[in-house]
Design a protein around this motif. Structure first.
Motif, PDB file in Angstrom:
ATOM      1  N   UNK A  34       0.981  -1.289   0.102  1.00 53.86           N
ATOM      2  CA  UNK A  34      -0.010   0.008   0.063  1.00 53.86           C
ATOM      3  C   UNK A  34       0.845   1.213  -0.020  1.00 53.86           C
ATOM      4  N   UNK A  38       1.127   4.152  -3.044  1.00 54.15           N
ATOM      5  CA  UNK A  38       1.226   5.796  -2.908  1.00 54.15           C
ATOM      6  C   UNK A  38       2.353   6.492  -3.215  1.00 54.15           C
ATOM      7  N   UNK A  73      -7.424  12.221  -3.992  1.00 58.48           N
ATOM      8  CA  UNK A  73      -8.675  12.016  -3.415  1.00 58.48           C
ATOM      9  C   UNK A  73      -8.788  10.495  -3.493  1.00 58.48           C
ATOM     10  N   UNK A  74      -8.705   9.948  -5.053  1.00 58.59           N
ATOM     11  CA  UNK A  74      -9.009   8.589  -5.578  1.00 58.59           C
ATOM     12  C   UNK A  74      -7.836   7.753  -4.703  1.00 58.59           C
ATOM     13  N   UNK A  76      -6.729   8.129  -1.476  1.00 57.20           N
ATOM     14  CA  UNK A  76      -7.032   8.000  -0.373  1.00 57.20           C
ATOM     15  C   UNK A  76      -8.004   6.812  -0.345  1.00 57.20           C
ATOM     16  N   UNK A  77      -8.994   6.940  -1.145  1.00 57.92           N
ATOM     17  CA  UNK A  77     -10.245   5.954  -1.226  1.00 57.92           C
ATOM     18  C   UNK A  77      -9.722   4.500  -1.401  1.00 57.92           C
ATOM     19  N   UNK A  78      -8.742   4.486  -2.413  1.00 55.47           N
ATOM     20  CA  UNK A  78      -8.225   2.953  -2.865  1.00 55.47           C
ATOM     21  C   UNK A  78      -6.952   2.677  -1.494  1.00 55.47           C
ATOM     22  N   UNK A  79      -6.536   3.704  -1.061  1.00 53.20           N
ATOM     23  CA  UNK A  79      -5.697   3.250   0.307  1.00 53.20           C
ATOM     24  C   UNK A  79      -6.670   2.554   1.387  1.00 53.20           C
ATOM     25  N   UNK A  80      -7.793   3.298   1.601  1.00 59.21           N
ATOM     26  CA  UNK A  80      -8.929   2.708   2.598  1.00 59.21           C
ATOM     27  C   UNK A  80      -9.295   1.684   2.508  1.00 59.21           C
ATOM     28  N   UNK A  81      -9.591   1.426   1.313  1.00 58.22           N
ATOM     29  CA  UNK A  81     -10.068  -0.074   0.878  1.00 58.22           C
ATOM     30  C   UNK A  81      -8.999  -1.207   0.893  1.00 58.22           C
ATOM     31  N   UNK A  82      -7.813  -0.637   0.478  1.00 49.15           N
ATOM     32  CA  UNK A  82      -6.869  -1.744   0.696  1.00 49.15           C
ATOM     33  C   UNK A  82      -6.556  -2.035   1.996  1.00 49.15           C
ATOM     34  N   UNK A  83      -6.442  -1.078   2.843  1.00 52.05           N
ATOM     35  CA  UNK A  83      -6.018  -1.400   4.318  1.00 52.05           C
ATOM     36  C   UNK A  83      -6.995  -2.083   4.759  1.00 52.05           C
TER      37      UNK A  83
END
Lengths: 102, 102, 489, 317
Positions: A34, A38, A73-74, A76-83
């Motif tokens: 992740x 980033x 913004x995209x 941080x969304x992907x990071x949220x789901x990945x985590x």
């Protein structure tokens, strides 16, 4: 231009992208991947902002700036789901209650 | 170099000294608590000097108010963070953030 | 280029459906079914309007091309939108029965979240097929990636979660490679609009690197051979309607954008060597996918590896379509093949879901005597197999036939060999499925009851895939000269 | 001039070193810290390259919120498994060479491409600034985001909603660590800080029209406020009544955006083509709804799952 050496930042952007790409392929640990994704994103954004600064004289080009804002913004969304997925894949305590094996 | 500018540069030099002191304290001091001590004290005074220096250059009072607000926020955050870290390391023994040489 | 105000409804309808399904979770199923029907009518209306007036344009926000975003729909988009809405509607009907568990159980939780995620996937695909802006395509790629990953992980098992995580990393990496290509292109041309890029891109060094980066990223998204490793675990561990959606529709998005780029801005930049290389990767995908499919013991893994193989056929379009006159037949063949694969693969995964629901596991041996205890699904597997293998009169056959004919015209006979051997391998793994189905078993075997809708929707799609072959002139006609050389989209 | 060039060189070196540390550090915690530091230096770089809007967003979202997400994930990870000795990543040595060969190839190709970009740089600066007064705002980045390329922003707010739906579909939110630090000092800070964050978020939204700021930067601050609420242990309380409110807040941003777009379209203008005289008002309306949705979305991403309500599963989201 305020004299920022854009070639330098373009190269740093390319380096960040390459370093992130290596990190994504190299690592098995989800959290590290992740971070690597980033960093890839930051590399591309640095490329875009340096390209924006190249053209504008004292007014940088706003279109790449909008692209980078959308990208952040995209990301941080992907990071949220990945985590959350990394959490679930790490421990078994995810709520996979009696979901039938499908 | 008008006197105001001279005073600003002097204040900046003082803040530079405090920041270096804080960093040396962080690197050299053995355990967490003394490092916290060094960091919060030195860096906050350093930041205070920077804010004062920039305040002298500030064009109107709204800008000055924002600078003071920044300084106040950093102070509030720094005290809280150090309180939490100090409180934290006391209670949690196996906390992996413990700087035991790793 | 007639301007059209209602073109914006194509991406907006599924987006609004996703929003409504999230806002009112209890009515998610009804919203989903009605929205699917609306989308079928929308794409039919679009297809008719385009065949009558030619490509449609919608300048969003009123700002013309370089600054604003322009939506364009030509024959190619209309065809893909039709495929997505029709196959999507069948998947929605199947899913409404598949997730029809009583409220309060885990399955009802899945159902509540299936519909918003599913319509985000449809919104991403619709927005992608009508978008005329390369950065806008990046945002649609991200939406499609995130929604598909969440759908895969919805199955809940630990291997579903691991497959979803790997799929997410590959999807993100692919999107970022694509975005880097967009950044370099913008740095060189100063525009993001596909049509304007067509006129401006010269054979300078940046655009070659941009082409390589974008194609590499899209190959990851489309799971072309060297980057296909994430597809089988993801498609086989997902719930049946999700596997159907991923294999039939989601994977085609990456291929579509490569098609738009290679026959749009990069048309005269692409050397024959590059086209041959991507063709060779396609052939490698065909052989590797088919070979792995033969070695699988689980039904869904076999079908997933078949997807890896069938994607290889699609990428054969690029080496064959270099010459201007052969392009329209080759692209038509590729599109007909894409439609037939979408319908056939979706119905196969649905049939696999039926078997899983009836027998509890999807090992190939447990298909024994399937023609007796689940005749409709067995017939669906048979029909879908006919289309996958490419036996006449199925659309798969028409697609492969058009590719073979133009390959022979251009004396690139090695593609013909690849297609034929690939078809034989496909026949091998399809018969591996059908053989146990006809075996007589002890007649006291009682499968779990499977809702009739699930079986009939699988059968309908398989039948569509075969019957489409008889009307192959329809999609080819609608396609017109969508990607003909020089004019750009 | 050398001082400025020295500063730029230092910035570039810091970026590279932090990125290297973040990817290769053996201790995962230090890798996360390096990544957060990288985010802050990146915010500084955006400012140096005359992109203040991005500096705000990068500091608040790129390093702040992403860092908080990662530290929370790291905390949950070390809770679950006993802290295994953080040796070098197993098998990494094997994969090290091909990974770095790939990196050098990508770096070589990319730097060759970016260095040979045409000298009279192409760009849309003139077009963007030319029609600025018709766009209803004077900050060019906000004009691009909410007027010229507003369709991109609409899809992006769709991505935010999608992220929340994805996270909610994956699991019920894990209970925050019992005994999370909550002393009088922290509550005192929060009682003062959270209103300030909300006010500053609104302020950033308002000045976004003519100075660096906007819905995303404001939303990031609101997200930060949500994170503080969750971390500060202020009990979130039974959510049953409030889940519908939370859910409405989440989809409000996208709904208002589409409604305004369709509304503008009816009098035979294109989708999202605002009438020039009411452009500023419409943009403000869209941004306000987006502000709320972005703040709540970032809070939900940190919360890490769907809020389970007291009652049975049926009435929960």
């Amino acid at each position: 231009m305020n004299g920022a050496p854009l070639e330098l930042f373009l190269l740093v952007g390319a380096a960040l992208f390459a370093c992130g790409a290596a990190g994504v392929f190299r690592d098995a640990e989800p959290l590290r991947r992740v971070i690597a994704v980033n960093i890839m994103g930051s590399g591309v954004f640095l490329l875009l902002v340096a390209i924006a600064a190249r053209g504008g004289g004292d007014r940088p080009d706003p279109v790449p700036h909008a692209m980078v804002l959308t990208g952040i913004v995209v990301a941080v969304c992907a990071t949220g789901v990945a985590l959350v997925l990394a959490d679930l894949s790490g421990g078994e305590e995810g709520d996979d209650d009696d979901g039938e094996r499908s | 170099m008008s006197p105001v500018d001279a005073l600003s540069t002097l204040l900046l030099a003082v803040s530079l000294f405090f920041f270096t002191a804080g960093t040396i304290g962080l690197v050299r001091l053995p355990d967490v608590h003394s490092r916290l001590h060094a960091l919060t004290k030195a860096d906050n005074v350093g930041l205070g000097c920077v804010v004062l220096a920039v305040l002298l250059q500030a064009s109107d009072w709204t800008e000055g108010f924002k600078l003071v607000l920044i300084w106040f926020l950093v102070l509030a955050a720094a005290t809280n963070v150090s309180f939490l870290i100090a409180g934290g390391t006391g209670k949690r023994d196996h906390d992996d953030r413990e700087g035991d040489g790793r | 280029m007639t301007s059209d105000h209602l073109l914006i409804l194509i991406p907006l309808a599924p987006l609004l459906a996703a929003l409504a399904a999230f806002a009112v979770p209890r009515a998610a199923r009804r919203i989903g079914l009605s929205a699917s029907l609306i989308m079928v009518f929308l794409s039919l209306w679009l297809g008719l309007k385009i065949s009558a007036h030619g490509p449609l344009v919608h300048t969003v926000g009123g700002w013309p091309a370089p600054l604003g975003i322009v939506l364009r729909a030509d024959g190619l988009s209309a065809l893909l939108l039709l495929a997505v809405s029709v196959v999507g509607a069948a998947i929605s009907i199947y899913a409404s029965a598949y997730f029809g568990a009583p409220a309060g159980t885990a399955a009802s939780r899945q159902s509540r979240f299936f519909w918003p995620l599913w319509f985000f996937v449809l919104a991403a695909l619709n927005a992608m097929f009508v978008s005329g802006d390369v950065f806008n395509l990046y945002v649609t790629l991200e939406i499609q990636g995130l929604a598909a990953v969440a759908l895969v992980a919805m199955a809940g098992g630990s291997d579903a979660v691991h497959a979803a995580l790997r799929y997410l990393f590959v999807s993100l990496t692919g999107s970022l490679f694509y975005l880097t290509g967009v950044a370099v292109l913008y740095g060189e041309t100063g525009t993001l609009d596909l049509a304007m890029l067509g006129e401006v891109v010269t054979a300078g060094s940046p655009s070659i690197v941009a082409l390589v980066l974008m194609t590499g990223g899209l190959m990851m998204k489309a799971a072309l051979f060297p980057m296909h490793f994430w597809l089988p675990p993801a498609h086989s561990s997902a719930p049946a309607p999700v596997s159907a959606a991923l294999s039939a529709l989601v994977v085609k998005g990456g291929f579509y954008i490569v098609l738009r780029l290679w026959f749009g801005p990069f048309d005269d930049l692409v050397s024959t060597a590059a086209a041959q290389l991507i063709g060779v990767l396609g052939v490698a995908a065909i052989f590797w996918g088919s070979w792995q499919a033969l070695r699988q013991s689980r039904l869904k893994l076999l079908i997933a590896y078949s997807t890896v193989a069938q994607i290889g056929y699609l990428f054969l379009v690029f080496p064959l379509a270099r010459s201007a006159d052969a392009r329209s037949t080759v692209v038509a063949g590729g599109l007909v093949f894409l439609l037939s694969h979408a319908a056939a693969k979706a119905s196969m995964f649905m049939a696999a879901g039926n078997v899983l629901r009836a027998v509890g596991n999807d090992r190939i041996e447990s298909l024994a005597g399937m023609t007796r205890w689940m005749p409709i699904s067995a017939f669906a597997v048979g029909l879908a197999g006919v289309s996958l293998v490419g036996l006449p009169p199925s659309a798969g056959f028409v697609g492969k036939w058009l590719l073979i004919v133009s390959a022979l015209d251009q004396r690139q006979w090695w593609w013909v060999a690849a297609i034929l051997v690939g078809s034989m391998l496909a026949a091998a793994y399809v018969f591996r499925l059908l053989a146990p189905a006809f075996v007589m078993t002890a007649d006291d075997f009682r499968p779990q009851p499977v809702p009739r809708i699930m079986e009939w929707s699988a059968f309908a799609l398989a039948a569509l895939s075969v019957v489409l072959g008889l009307f192959a002139w329809l999609p080819a006609g609608l396609l017109g000269d969508a990607l003909s050389r020089g004019t750009g989209p | 001039m050398t001082i400025v060039q020295l500063f730029d060189a230092l910035l570039a070196l810091l970026l590279l070193w932090l990125a290297w540390r973040a990817v290769t550090d053996a201790v995962l915690f230090r890798a996360v810290v390096s990544f957060v530091a990288l985010g802050l230096v990146l915010a500084l770089t955006w400012f140096r390259l005359q992109a203040p809007d991005l500096a705000l967003a990068e500091a608040a979202v790129g390093s702040g919120l992403t860092g908080a997400l990662m530290l929370a994930a790291l905390r949950r990870r070390s809770d679950r498994s006993s802290p295994t000795p953080e040796g070098p990543v197993k098998g990494a040595a094997l994969r090290q060479l091909p990974g770095w060969v790939l990196a050098f190839v990508i770096f070589g190709a990319l730097s060759w491409a970016v260095l040979s970009l045409p000298i009279p740089a192409q760009g849309l600066t003139e077009e963007a600034h030319a029609s600025l007064e018709k766009s209803g705002v004077t900050n060019p980045v906000t004009a691009v985001l909410l007027n010229y390329r507003s369709y991109d922003t609409l899809l992006e707010i769709g991505v935010l909603l999608l992220a929340v739906v994805a996270v909610w579909s994956l699991r019920v939110a894990p209970r925050l660590r019992p005994g999370s630090p909550s002393g009088p000092l922290l509550e005192g800070l929060l009682r003062f800080l959270i209103p300030l964050l909300i006010i500053t978020g609104g302020y950033l939204l308002w000045i976004g029209a003519f100075a660096p700021g906007g819905a995303f930067q404001g939303g990031a601050l609101l997200g930060g406020a949500c994170v503080l609420v969750l971390l500060g242990g202020l009990t979130v309380g039974p959510m049953t009544g409030r889940i519908v409110l939370l859910r409405t807040g989440l989809w409000a941003g996208l709904a208002v955006f589409i409604a305004v777009g369709l509304g503008a379209m009816t009098s035979d203008r294109w989708f999202l083509e605002y009438p020039v005289e009411r452009a500023k008002l419409l943009i403000l309306l869209i941004e306000t709804a987006a502000l709320i949705s972005i703040g709540l979305t970032l809070g939900c991403l940190f919360y890490g799952g769907r809020p389970e309500s007291g009652s049975s599963d049926r009435s929960s989201p």
